[in-house]
Design an enzyme around this catalytic site. Structure first.
Site, PDB file in Angstrom:
ATOM      1  N   CYS A 173       0.828  -1.214   0.000  1.00  0.00           N
ATOM      2  CA  CYS A 173       0.000   0.000   0.000  1.00  0.00           C
ATOM      3  C   CYS A 173       0.864   1.267   0.000  1.00  0.00           C
ATOM      4  CB  CYS A 173      -0.900  -0.049   1.239  1.00  0.00           C
ATOM      5  SG  CYS A 173      -1.704   1.494   1.660  1.00  0.00           S
ATOM      6  N   CYS A 186       0.040   3.829   2.675  1.00  0.00           N
ATOM      7  CA  CYS A 186       0.485   3.376   3.995  1.00  0.00           C
ATOM      8  C   CYS A 186       1.928   3.813   4.241  1.00  0.00           C
ATOM      9  CB  CYS A 186       0.391   1.853   4.108  1.00  0.00           C
ATOM     10  SG  CYS A 186      -1.280   1.198   3.990  1.00  0.00           S
TER      11      CYS A 186
END
Length: 107
Positions: A29, A32
């Site tokens: 991600c 993230c």
């Protein structure tokens, strides 16, 4: 910032005497990775009032499923064992602090 597992989640988060912001993240991600340094800063600056923790949702999917985490990053703020706020997606530090300030004294 602490790293959580399924084995210590209940003890570190649900039984904590201070609010806990849990970052549900995954390796793949990009947002993230963008938010990780911001969360580190928040942890350093407000660690006496707020515990910041991260949980790899791919390694511990049962915890992510328990809290209905569908997108990443998802930040859940826990107080007294309950989710009191959920933030989905990466945000700038100022927006995160603004969102958290309704539940945690960040002054």
């Amino acid at each position: 910032m602490i790293t959580l597992t399924a084995d210590d989640f209940d003890e570190q988060v649900l039984r904590s005497g201070t609010p806990v912001l849990v970052d549900f993240w995954t390796e793949w991600c990009p947002p993230c990775k963008m938010i990780a340094p911001i969360l580190e800063e928040i942890s350093r600056e407000y660690g006496d009032r707020l515990t910041v923790a991260k949980l790899n949702a791919e390694e511990h999917p049962e915890i992510a499923q328990r809290y209905g985490v569908l997108g990443f990053p998802t930040l859940n703020l826990f107080q007294n064992g309950e989710v009191v706020q959920q933030i989905v997606g990466a945000r700038p530090k100022r927006q995160l602090l603004g969102a958290l300030s309704g539940h945690v004294d960040l002054t």
